[in-house]
Each structure stands twice: as C-alpha cells, then as structure tokens.
Design an enzyme around this catalytic site. Structure first.
Site, PDB file in Angstrom:
ATOM      1  N   LYS A  75      13.495 -15.865  -7.832  1.00  0.00           N
ATOM      2  CA  LYS A  75      13.396 -14.879  -8.899  1.00  0.00           C
ATOM      3  C   LYS A  75      12.485 -15.376 -10.002  1.00  0.00           C
ATOM      4  O   LYS A  75      11.606 -14.674 -10.458  1.00  0.00           O
ATOM      5  CB  LYS A  75      14.798 -14.617  -9.448  1.00  0.00           C
TER       6      LYS A  75
ATOM      7  N   ARG B 204       4.344  -0.587  -4.404  1.00  0.00           N
ATOM      8  CA  ARG B 204       3.948  -0.980  -3.046  1.00  0.00           C
ATOM      9  C   ARG B 204       2.625  -1.742  -3.010  1.00  0.00           C
ATOM     10  O   ARG B 204       2.234  -2.294  -1.983  1.00  0.00           O
ATOM     11  CB  ARG B 204       3.826   0.252  -2.149  1.00  0.00           C
TER      12      ARG B 204
ATOM     13  N   GLU C  20      18.063 -18.020  -4.326  1.00  0.00           N
ATOM     14  CA  GLU C  20      17.802 -16.714  -4.923  1.00  0.00           C
ATOM     15  C   GLU C  20      17.362 -16.866  -6.388  1.00  0.00           C
ATOM     16  O   GLU C  20      16.446 -16.184  -6.851  1.00  0.00           O
ATOM     17  CB  GLU C  20      19.058 -15.830  -4.783  1.00  0.00           C
TER      18      GLU C  20
ATOM     19  N   LYS D  53       6.078  -4.739  -2.995  1.00  0.00           N
ATOM     20  CA  LYS D  53       7.498  -4.569  -2.752  1.00  0.00           C
ATOM     21  C   LYS D  53       7.868  -4.663  -1.278  1.00  0.00           C
ATOM     22  O   LYS D  53       8.755  -5.398  -0.890  1.00  0.00           O
ATOM     23  CB  LYS D  53       7.949  -3.229  -3.337  1.00  0.00           C
TER      24      LYS D  53
ATOM     25  N   GLU E 224       8.681 -15.759  -8.828  1.00  0.00           N
ATOM     26  CA  GLU E 224       7.864 -14.574  -8.550  1.00  0.00           C
ATOM     27  C   GLU E 224       7.543 -13.752  -9.790  1.00  0.00           C
ATOM     28  O   GLU E 224       6.505 -13.104  -9.831  1.00  0.00           O
ATOM     29  CB  GLU E 224       8.448 -13.701  -7.423  1.00  0.00           C
TER      30      GLU E 224
ATOM     31  N   CYS F 209       0.839  -1.207   0.000  1.00  0.00           N
ATOM     32  CA  CYS F 209       0.000   0.000   0.000  1.00  0.00           C
ATOM     33  C   CYS F 209       0.875   1.258   0.000  1.00  0.00           C
ATOM     34  O   CYS F 209       1.838   1.348   0.753  1.00  0.00           O
ATOM     35  CB  CYS F 209      -0.951   0.078   1.178  1.00  0.00           C
TER      36      CYS F 209
ATOM     37  N   ASN G  86      -2.268   2.033   5.561  1.00  0.00           N
ATOM     38  CA  ASN G  86      -1.332   0.972   5.191  1.00  0.00           C
ATOM     39  C   ASN G  86      -1.050   0.184   6.469  1.00  0.00           C
ATOM     40  O   ASN G  86      -0.578   0.754   7.449  1.00  0.00           O
ATOM     41  CB  ASN G  86      -0.045   1.615   4.641  1.00  0.00           C
ATOM     42  N   GLY G  87      -1.368  -1.110   6.463  1.00  0.00           N
ATOM     43  CA  GLY G  87      -1.137  -1.914   7.668  1.00  0.00           C
ATOM     44  C   GLY G  87      -2.323  -2.824   7.926  1.00  0.00           C
ATOM     45  O   GLY G  87      -3.173  -3.021   7.052  1.00  0.00           O
TER      46      GLY G  87
ATOM     47  N   TRP H 284      -2.640  -2.989  -1.733  1.00  0.00           N
ATOM     48  CA  TRP H 284      -2.333  -4.422  -1.786  1.00  0.00           C
ATOM     49  C   TRP H 284      -3.253  -5.046  -0.751  1.00  0.00           C
ATOM     50  O   TRP H 284      -3.081  -4.840   0.452  1.00  0.00           O
ATOM     51  CB  TRP H 284      -0.866  -4.648  -1.429  1.00  0.00           C
TER      52      TRP H 284
ATOM     53  N   HIS I 144      17.290 -37.602  -2.253  1.00  0.00           N
ATOM     54  CA  HIS I 144      16.475 -38.039  -1.105  1.00  0.00           C
ATOM     55  C   HIS I 144      14.982 -37.797  -1.332  1.00  0.00           C
ATOM     56  O   HIS I 144      14.223 -37.713  -0.370  1.00  0.00           O
ATOM     57  CB  HIS I 144      16.940 -37.338   0.166  1.00  0.00           C
TER      58      HIS I 144
HETATM   59  O1  M6R Z   1      12.685  -5.281   2.073  1.00  0.00           O
HETATM   60  P1  M6R Z   1      13.170  -6.641   2.518  1.00  0.00           P
HETATM   61  O2  M6R Z   1      14.518  -6.965   2.020  1.00  0.00           O
HETATM   62  O3  M6R Z   1      13.048  -6.831   3.987  1.00  0.00           O
HETATM   63  O4  M6R Z   1      12.152  -7.643   1.820  1.00  0.00           O
HETATM   64  C1  M6R Z   1      12.213  -9.014   2.053  1.00  0.00           C
HETATM   65  C2  M6R Z   1      11.418  -9.787   1.020  1.00  0.00           C
HETATM   66  O5  M6R Z   1      10.065  -9.425   1.061  1.00  0.00           O
HETATM   67  C3  M6R Z   1      11.944  -9.570  -0.402  1.00  0.00           C
HETATM   68  O6  M6R Z   1      13.306  -9.853  -0.494  1.00  0.00           O
HETATM   69  C4  M6R Z   1      11.191 -10.465  -1.418  1.00  0.00           C
HETATM   70  O7  M6R Z   1      11.457 -11.801  -1.146  1.00  0.00           O
HETATM   71  C5  M6R Z   1      11.564 -10.091  -2.851  1.00  0.00           C
HETATM   72  N1  M6R Z   1      10.379  -9.749  -3.597  1.00  0.00           N
HETATM   73  C6  M6R Z   1      12.252 -11.166  -3.592  1.00  0.00           C
HETATM   74  O8  M6R Z   1      12.629 -10.767  -4.869  1.00  0.00           O
END
Ligand code: M6R
Length: 630
Positions: free
Chosen positions: A506, A27, A502, A625, A509, A2, A102-103, A76, A525
């Site tokens: 990527k 956001r 990682e 984000k 998502e 948000c 927001n929250g 969001w 396993h």
């Molecule tokens: O702002 P932060 O680094 O604390 O965020 C953590 C995760 O929400 C963030 O890294 C998320 O996993 C990303 N969208 C991954 O690309």
C-alpha cells in the site's frame, strides 16, 4: 489496463465518450483519444483528437468531435512510450478505419513484417497500429473479392466483418477491441481476454470495458465472452462467434447492473482511496448480508462440490496477484491451522508457468477484485484443463473469472476505483472466513461451538472496522514522521505476515517510499543490516498471540539498532509503551480477523503519507487498476 468506450445512437457522442473515459480513467491514464464520425451535407467525415496525459486534456473538443457515433480510449502503455502518437485510436492510411484496443498482440512483430512487405508503413511503436493495418489489409481484400463474386449471398456479406474475422484468426494475444469504418453506421467489437460489455439503451448502444462508463444511460448490459464478435447498430446488435465460420447469430442472456452511479463517484471525499477506506464498515456489512445466521449456525452460499470431494480434498491451491495474493496468504494460514488441509499460495504469474502439480482431488481457489487479471485468469483456465475443481472469490459481478469458475462467492465490495486496493482486501479476508467455516462444518473439522463463536465474531466486523477507523489524528502524526523516509520495513508473523505484505504494497504504490515486508524472524538473517537511527519499522502485537513474546523480541532487535517503531496493537500497556514509538490501537480480535482489522490503520497510514508527499493517490504512476495483460 486501458479503458474503451464506443457509442452509437441519436445523441451527440462526444460528451458521452468523455464522461465514459473519466469513469474508466482508473484503468489507465497516460494518454487518451476520441474519434467520431460526423455527417455534413451528406459527406461523412472522421474526426480524431488524441492527447498525452489525462483524459481532462480532451475536454472542450466538442467542435472538433461532432457526430452520433464514436469510440474512445484511455491508455496504460504496453508497447511504445506514452505519447500522442502512440495513443489510441489507431487508424489506416486514409483514416477511414479507427480502432481502440485493450490487451497485447504477442505476434505483432511477425505480422508487422508481413504487412511491410505488402507496402504498409508504420508510424508508431504499438501493436495496435499493426492490428488496425492487418484489418485494413483484409478489408481491402474482402471488398475486392466480394465485388467480383457473382453469388448473391456472398454480396450480402459485410467485408469489414469478414476482415475482422480473418485478422483475429491471425493474431496471438489478448484483446478487447472496438472499431468503426467511415462508410458504415456500425461499431464492431471483439473480445479475447480483455473485458467488454455492451450497454443496451433505447435506440442507442454503448460498448465499454466497464459498465460504469455508461451507467447513467442504461443498466441493461450484455457481457461479451471470449471469441465473441459484436456488430452494434443504433437500434440493434448482433452477437457472433469467431469460432463459427457461417457467421450465425448467438443469443445470450442480458443482465441488469444492480449498483448505482454514486458508487463510482467520490461523494464529497477528496480521493476515492479515502472514500473506499471509510466505506468498509458498509462494504463488509454488504458482504455479510444474508450469508451468516447465528441461529442456523451456517453460512449461506453454494459450494458446487460433492460431500465426498469436500471430505477428501487432498490439497488447496490459492492463486492470485498483488493484494489478492496477500488475502490468499491469510486464507492459507487459516485453512492449514483450522482444517489441516495442505494449502499452497502462489502468485498467478509464477504458478501458470511452473507446470503446476494439479490433481482432480485438488481445490483451486482464485481471488481477484477485478475478476479480469490476465495471470489469474490464465491460471484458472489451466486448473480447469487439468480437471481441478475451481472456486472464485471475486468482486466484479459478471467478470470473466466469475463466469469461468465452477462456483464462487462475490465479495460485494462495490466498485473499487482507486488503484490501491483497500475495501476489496478486507472483504476477501471475510469471504475466506466464510469458506473456512463452510468447509470446517462439512468436514467436521470445526465444532458447533467454534462455528457459533466465529459467526458471531464475523457479524461484528463492521463495528470493529468502524472503531479501527477512529485513530485518524494519531495516524496523521505517524505519517508526518515517515513522510521523508527513504525506506520502511513491515514485519509480521503468522497470519500477520500477510498483513505486513499488504501494508508494504500500500505504501509503496501510492507514496513511492520503498517498503519491504519480512516474516519478523527473517529480519536478523540479512535485512537488519539496513537498520539505522530513525529507520521506520511497522509491526503488529496482539496480546493473546501465542508468539507475543517473540514479537516483542523482534521489535527489541530493531529498536536496539535505532529503528523508529510503529506498532499496530490491540492493547496499550507499559511494556508495549517501552518498546514502541507509536502505537496504533485496534480492537482485540481472534487471529482469523486480524488481517482484516490490522490492515485498516496501515491503509490510512499509506493514504496520509502519500497525501503529505503530494502524490497522485488514486492514480499512482506506472500503475493501472485491472492488469489485463501479462
Ligand atoms: O483485480 P485483482 O485483485 O486480480 O488485482 C490483483 C492486483 O493487481 C492488485 O491487487 C494490485 O496489487 C493492487 N493495486 C494493490 O493495491
């Protein structure tokens, strides 16, 4: 999670609010709304437009949204599906009170039931409508009380401020809120857990979740802290604390934002993600700037820890979420290998609720791009309560975490707009190397020669990343091969288990292809049961890896089941060619830089695969984000 913006000043509010929302769309982007107050023939009117979907649906609404005071929101969804009805602003029955939030208000159902007993009717499924009507309830009560009181000083009190205080004392949860009432020329803002920053202009003020929202108007900012209430007028603002009943004003130092609006623009790239991948040589150079000096054989940043503490650290806990937690895993590997300090990595949402073992001899490191992630922030507060020393590796300057930690280091990656984190990850890994060298030097775990060599390798990272960005055509070809697959495995060993994680997050998502990461040795396993002809397996081979042979064996096991093998490797030879279907070559680097370098082709692989699949790369579905709710 948000985005909020409010404006009060001499200009027309609507275009400012619309631009602000577009800058904060990262956001949240499932619905959006704007409300303004306009005055015609001395009559004040509240205008409101809300739409499901992107902020662009609010374009061309200038005739409906006149006035010089307004607030806006891009959502969001947490409570209630994305819809026009559930979108913000929310309002009271006569639409005189408008609020954006927001929250999450955790006890909203209890409050809702109480208000229903008092005759309130609810039209949405949101916790925000409940908060709005709770403020409305207290506002009416306060107005009545103040109008009957005989004491002059009482009459000077602002009933909406009193109502806001009363309502916020009732709520449990997290909020960043901005509201206005039709009858006053003020914006009210309050924060607990979700970020808000005031922009201070000439005869005008802004309030937003992110300074990017108003940066083309002013760089002068004041970051709100938890429990702050701000009453914002055209020419001034007052800051008060929810904890103080007298309502006296607080003085707090303002800041100047030191980055430019171009940092939040695409600058000719089709997507923010590609821009952010491509700018890594520069972001890493910024991160290195002024910190490493091979002559001095040291890293310049302040660790506010005593020598005695550093020499006697019993344990390090690194707490983070998502991509930041994968950088943390790389950090754990390095700290344990080079410093021999037991190190745990745990995702913040688990750690904060497991009654963690924390002692005064522990160092708790939080890693966060945004510096606002709710779970990581809660973990940080918990660590402090138990007396642990805390250290932050954070990108967003002035963020809540950066103000909460005992000491820390900014990664200086600049604003990261694409929901998928790229340049933040590489800068986080670099900063973990800084910490490694700093601790290693102070504790005597690293020799001067080792430090010298590490520093000179670290100084080379911008150039090495530049070389890793050269493989585009080959990566596009690999993307073409995997674009229609249902599932992909990412396998890694040692420090590259973090890189595998990682790589997998990527691709899932942004391309929505199912991807799973495994420690290479774990595949046999169970997961190996899923392998079949053409099943893509992505993995790493580094020539000088002591487990080089074992990496080849894992590849062999997958290949024997018909898997399609994509290898990120620092060499190409006939052995590797006989094992791999695609080799994405990267420069040869020591283990402490491998996650940073090996991740580059995987970022690009995810990007080009998502592009071929026609996905919304910068704003993937269901995500936002900065995750400021639990
Ligand atoms: O702002 P932060 O680094 O604390 O965020 C953590 C995760 O929400 C963030 O890294 C998320 O996993 C990303 N969208 C991954 O690309």
């Amino acid at each position: 999670m948000c985005g909020i913006i409010g404006y009060i000043g001499p200009k027309v509010a609507y275009p400012i609010l619309l631009t602000g929302l577009k800058r904060m769309e990262y956001r949240g982007y499932d619905s959006a709304g704007i409300s303004t107050i306009s005055i015609e023939d001395n009559q004040r009117a509240v205008n409101i437009v809300k739409k499901q979907g992107k902020v662009s649906n609010l374009e061309n609404k200038q005739t409906e949204l006149q006035g010089n005071l307004g607030l806006a929101h891009t959502r969001w969804a947490t409570h209630g599906q994305p819809s026009e009805l559930n979108s913000h602003p929310h309002f009271n029955d006569d639409k005189s009170l408008m609020l954006v939030h927001n929250g999450i208000i955790e006890n909203y159902l209890t409050i809702k039931r109480n208000l229903e007993q008092r005759g309130y009717v609810f039209h949405t499924q949101t916790d925000t409508e409940v908060l709005t009507k709770l403020i409305d309830y207290y506002h009416k009560k306060c107005k009545q009380k103040l109008s009957t009181t005989l004491q002059n000083y009482e009459q000077k009190k602002d009933p909406l401020e009193l109502a806001l205080r009363a309502a916020l004392h009732d709520v449990v949860g997290a909020y960043g809120i901005v509201l206005f009432h039709k009858d006053t020329n003020k914006l009210y803002a309050a924060k607990h857990g979700s970020p808000l920053v005031i922009g201070i202009g000439k005869n005008e003020h802004f309030v937003a979740s992110d300074p990017a929202a108003f940066l083309d108007h002013t760089r002068r900012v004041l970051y709100l802290e938890d429990e702050d209430i701000a009453i914002i007028k055209e020419n001034s603002y007052e800051l008060k604390s929810l904890c103080s009943h007298n309502g006296e004003c607080i003085k707090r130092k303002e800041d100047l934002v030191d980055w430019d609006i171009t940092a939040v623009e695409k600058n000719g790239y089709e997507h923010f993600m590609l821009k952010e991948i491509m700018e890594q040589p520069q972001t890493l150079a910024n991160c290195l700037a002024g910190r490493l000096d091979p002559q001095f054989n040291d890293i310049k940043f302040t660790l506010k820890l005593t020598l005695n503490f550093i020499k006697n650290i019993k344990r390090i806990s690194i707490i983070a979420c998502g991509t930041s937690s994968y950088a943390a895993m790389a950090g754990k590997f390095l700290i344990e290998k080079y410093l021999r300090i037991p190190t745990e990595v745990e995702v913040a949402s688990e750690w904060r609720y497991k009654n963690p073992i924390i002692s005064k001899d522990d160092l708790v490191i939080v890693i966060s791009q945004s510096g606002e992630t709710a779970d990581t922030l809660a973990a940080l507060k918990l660590a402090k309560q138990f007396g642990a020393k805390t250290f932050g590796i954070i990108n967003v300057v002035g963020s809540t975490m950066s103000r909460e930690v005992d000491s820390g280091i900014y990664i200086h990656a600049g604003p990261e707009i694409c929901v998928a984190s790229t340049k933040a990850f590489t800068a986080q890994v670099l900063c973990l190397n800084f910490l490694l060298i700093k601790l290693g030097k102070i504790r005597g775990d690293l020799t001067e020669t080792q430090i010298q060599r590490m520093i000179s390798n670290l100084l080379n990272t911008p150039e090495l990343v530049k070389q890793s960005l050269n493989n585009i055509e080959q990566i596009k070809a690999a993307a073409n091969l995997i674009k229609d697959k249902q599932s992909i495995f990412y396998l890694g060993r040692g420090i590259n288990f973090a890189t595998a994680k990682e790589g997998a997050i990527k691709i899932k998502e942004i391309s929505y292809i199912h991807a799973e990461d495994f420690a290479s040795g774990e595949m046999k396993h169970g997961p190996i049961a899923l392998l079949e002809k053409g099943f893509p397996v992505v993995t790493f081979v580094n020539k000088n890896d002591p487990l080089y042979e074992k990496n080849l064996s894992s590849i062999q096991e997958a290949k024997a089941r018909g898997a399609y093998i994509i290898v990120v490797a620092d060499h190409i030879d006939s052995t590797l060619q006989s094992y791999a279907d695609t080799i994405l070559q990267v420069p040869k680097v020591p283990d402490y830089l491998q996650p940073l370098i090996n991740t580059i082709p995987l970022q690009l692989l995810a990007y080009y695969t998502a592009k071929l699949r026609g996905c919304e790369i910068d704003q993937p579905k269901n995500l936002a984000k900065s995750v400021t709710v639990e």
